[in-house]
Design a protein around this motif. Sequence first.
Motif, PDB file in Angstrom:
ATOM      1  N   ILE A 199      13.862   7.369  -3.160  1.00 45.80           N
ATOM      2  CA  ILE A 199      13.055   7.077  -4.327  1.00 45.80           C
ATOM      3  C   ILE A 199      13.851   7.417  -5.580  1.00 45.80           C
ATOM      4  N   GLN A 200      13.674   6.612  -6.617  1.00 47.05           N
ATOM      5  CA  GLN A 200      14.391   6.866  -7.864  1.00 47.05           C
ATOM      6  C   GLN A 200      13.914   8.178  -8.483  1.00 47.05           C
ATOM      7  N   SER A 201      14.874   9.071  -8.737  1.00 49.80           N
ATOM      8  CA  SER A 201      14.530  10.392  -9.286  1.00 49.80           C
ATOM      9  C   SER A 201      14.914  10.539 -10.742  1.00 49.80           C
ATOM     10  N   GLY A 202      15.720   9.615 -11.258  1.00 45.35           N
ATOM     11  CA  GLY A 202      16.097   9.720 -12.656  1.00 45.35           C
ATOM     12  C   GLY A 202      17.033   8.610 -13.081  1.00 45.35           C
ATOM     13  N   VAL A 203      17.110   8.413 -14.402  1.00 43.85           N
ATOM     14  CA  VAL A 203      18.021   7.429 -14.996  1.00 43.85           C
ATOM     15  C   VAL A 203      18.731   8.107 -16.156  1.00 43.85           C
ATOM     16  N   ASN A 204      20.051   8.097 -16.129  1.00 43.23           N
ATOM     17  CA  ASN A 204      20.866   8.667 -17.200  1.00 43.23           C
ATOM     18  C   ASN A 204      21.733   7.559 -17.759  1.00 43.23           C
ATOM     19  N   ARG A 205      21.311   7.030 -18.894  1.00 41.14           N
ATOM     20  CA  ARG A 205      21.963   5.868 -19.489  1.00 41.14           C
ATOM     21  C   ARG A 205      21.918   4.714 -18.486  1.00 41.14           C
ATOM     22  N   ASP A 206      23.088   4.311 -17.971  1.00 44.53           N
ATOM     23  CA  ASP A 206      23.098   3.177 -17.055  1.00 44.53           C
ATOM     24  C   ASP A 206      23.269   3.602 -15.604  1.00 44.53           C
ATOM     25  N   VAL A 207      23.099   4.895 -15.311  1.00 43.88           N
ATOM     26  CA  VAL A 207      23.234   5.388 -13.934  1.00 43.88           C
ATOM     27  C   VAL A 207      21.858   5.757 -13.386  1.00 43.88           C
ATOM     28  N   GLU A 218       0.829  -1.205   0.000  1.00 47.75           N
ATOM     29  CA  GLU A 218       0.000   0.000   0.000  1.00 47.75           C
ATOM     30  C   GLU A 218       0.865   1.258   0.000  1.00 47.75           C
ATOM     31  N   VAL A 219       1.931   1.237   0.809  1.00 42.17           N
ATOM     32  CA  VAL A 219       2.838   2.386   0.864  1.00 42.17           C
ATOM     33  C   VAL A 219       3.553   2.554  -0.471  1.00 42.17           C
ATOM     34  N   ARG A 220       4.009   1.447  -1.055  1.00 39.90           N
ATOM     35  CA  ARG A 220       4.684   1.513  -2.348  1.00 39.90           C
ATOM     36  C   ARG A 220       3.758   2.106  -3.410  1.00 39.90           C
ATOM     37  N   GLN A 221       2.477   1.737  -3.335  1.00 39.34           N
ATOM     38  CA  GLN A 221       1.521   2.247  -4.304  1.00 39.34           C
ATOM     39  C   GLN A 221       1.381   3.756  -4.182  1.00 39.34           C
ATOM     40  N   ARG A 222       1.460   4.263  -2.945  1.00 41.75           N
ATOM     41  CA  ARG A 222       1.376   5.709  -2.747  1.00 41.75           C
ATOM     42  C   ARG A 222       2.573   6.422  -3.341  1.00 41.75           C
ATOM     43  N   PHE A 223       3.654   5.697  -3.537  1.00 43.32           N
ATOM     44  CA  PHE A 223       4.822   6.249  -4.198  1.00 43.32           C
ATOM     45  C   PHE A 223       4.806   5.952  -5.690  1.00 43.32           C
ATOM     46  N   GLY A 224       3.643   5.569  -6.200  1.00 43.83           N
ATOM     47  CA  GLY A 224       3.520   5.302  -7.627  1.00 43.83           C
ATOM     48  C   GLY A 224       4.283   4.079  -8.067  1.00 43.83           C
ATOM     49  N   ASN A 225       4.593   3.175  -7.116  1.00 45.20           N
ATOM     50  CA  ASN A 225       5.371   1.972  -7.400  1.00 45.20           C
ATOM     51  C   ASN A 225       6.721   2.293  -8.040  1.00 45.20           C
ATOM     52  N   ASN A 226       7.246   3.491  -7.735  1.00 42.52           N
ATOM     53  CA  ASN A 226       8.582   3.842  -8.203  1.00 42.52           C
ATOM     54  C   ASN A 226       9.626   3.003  -7.463  1.00 42.52           C
ATOM     55  N   ALA A 227      10.777   2.836  -8.099  1.00 45.21           N
ATOM     56  CA  ALA A 227      11.862   2.080  -7.480  1.00 45.21           C
ATOM     57  C   ALA A 227      12.329   2.775  -6.207  1.00 45.21           C
ATOM     58  N   GLU A 281      36.044  10.972   5.031  1.00 39.49           N
ATOM     59  CA  GLU A 281      35.272  11.811   5.946  1.00 39.49           C
ATOM     60  C   GLU A 281      33.876  11.257   6.201  1.00 39.49           C
ATOM     61  N   VAL A 282      33.284  10.640   5.212  1.00 41.04           N
ATOM     62  CA  VAL A 282      31.887  10.169   5.322  1.00 41.04           C
ATOM     63  C   VAL A 282      31.813   8.707   5.721  1.00 41.04           C
ATOM     64  N   GLY A 283      32.751   7.896   5.276  1.00 43.96           N
ATOM     65  CA  GLY A 283      32.756   6.498   5.657  1.00 43.96           C
ATOM     66  C   GLY A 283      31.893   5.617   4.771  1.00 43.96           C
ATOM     67  N   TYR A 284      31.299   4.601   5.389  1.00 39.32           N
ATOM     68  CA  TYR A 284      30.548   3.568   4.673  1.00 39.32           C
ATOM     69  C   TYR A 284      29.055   3.849   4.672  1.00 39.32           C
ATOM     70  N   ILE A 285      28.419   3.406   3.587  1.00 41.18           N
ATOM     71  CA  ILE A 285      26.960   3.442   3.502  1.00 41.18           C
ATOM     72  C   ILE A 285      26.476   2.046   3.150  1.00 41.18           C
ATOM     73  N   GLN A 286      25.410   1.614   3.817  1.00 41.51           N
ATOM     74  CA  GLN A 286      24.759   0.346   3.521  1.00 41.51           C
ATOM     75  C   GLN A 286      23.557   0.637   2.628  1.00 41.51           C
ATOM     76  N   ILE A 287      23.426  -0.118   1.547  1.00 39.16           N
ATOM     77  CA  ILE A 287      22.360   0.100   0.571  1.00 39.16           C
ATOM     78  C   ILE A 287      21.695  -1.239   0.295  1.00 39.16           C
ATOM     79  N   GLU A 288      20.367  -1.229   0.242  1.00 37.76           N
ATOM     80  CA  GLU A 288      19.672  -2.470  -0.101  1.00 37.76           C
ATOM     81  C   GLU A 288      18.366  -2.186  -0.824  1.00 37.76           C
ATOM     82  N   LEU A 289      17.938  -3.148  -1.623  1.00 39.72           N
ATOM     83  CA  LEU A 289      16.622  -3.104  -2.216  1.00 39.72           C
ATOM     84  C   LEU A 289      15.603  -3.510  -1.153  1.00 39.72           C
ATOM     85  N   PRO A 290      14.503  -2.782  -1.027  1.00 37.36           N
ATOM     86  CA  PRO A 290      13.517  -3.117   0.027  1.00 37.36           C
ATOM     87  C   PRO A 290      12.683  -4.339  -0.355  1.00 37.36           C
TER      88      PRO A 290
END
Length: 204
Positions: free
Chosen positions: A83-91, A58-67, A195-204
Amino acid sequence: MNKKLFLMLLLTIGVASCGTEKPEQVTFASAVQSLTGQATKAQTSQTVDNIRRQLTPEVRQRFGNNALLIARLESRDQASVLIQSGVNRDVETYVTPDGISLSLRDGVLVGTRGLGFDLMNTDVSETAISNRGRAVRVHRYLDGESKIVIKSYICDYRGVDPIVESCKGKDTQFQNSYRVSASEIVASRQWIGPEVGYIQIELP
């Protein structure tokens, strides 16, 4: 979906509302207190597990099922949904409600904005996650005088689950790790910079 529309959606689902909060309201209220650690009206600290549980269909639907992505910046102990804001070629670029952005190429972090001491861009064309071996990474940072600083690293790869990328430079070394499913990076721990260190990233 642009940042303005994203913030409007947050308000629509009740981030700023009074009374009893629904689980999804807690999720996105906490997302506004994103990776920067900047406080908002939502003071509840969220964990990655909490955010993941609350991203219902339901929450994903409120985000338009965007990535979407979930990220946690270790040095600041802040987790956020992006939330995915754009795609430029393969980025692919993902953004938090307050404008922090992560750019990824096939799941590999290639840039950040809004964190301070950002990773401006990264040459990971030789990254050997799929075939192991050895590769060269080139990172570009913006220093305090707004000049580009270039750092290069030699990286070796080992393991299966996760795949570990061990990189060494002139004065720095770091390790990234990637969990891969069906040739897609589904979770990772990646180094932004000293200075910033590590970030953990995952697909929900």
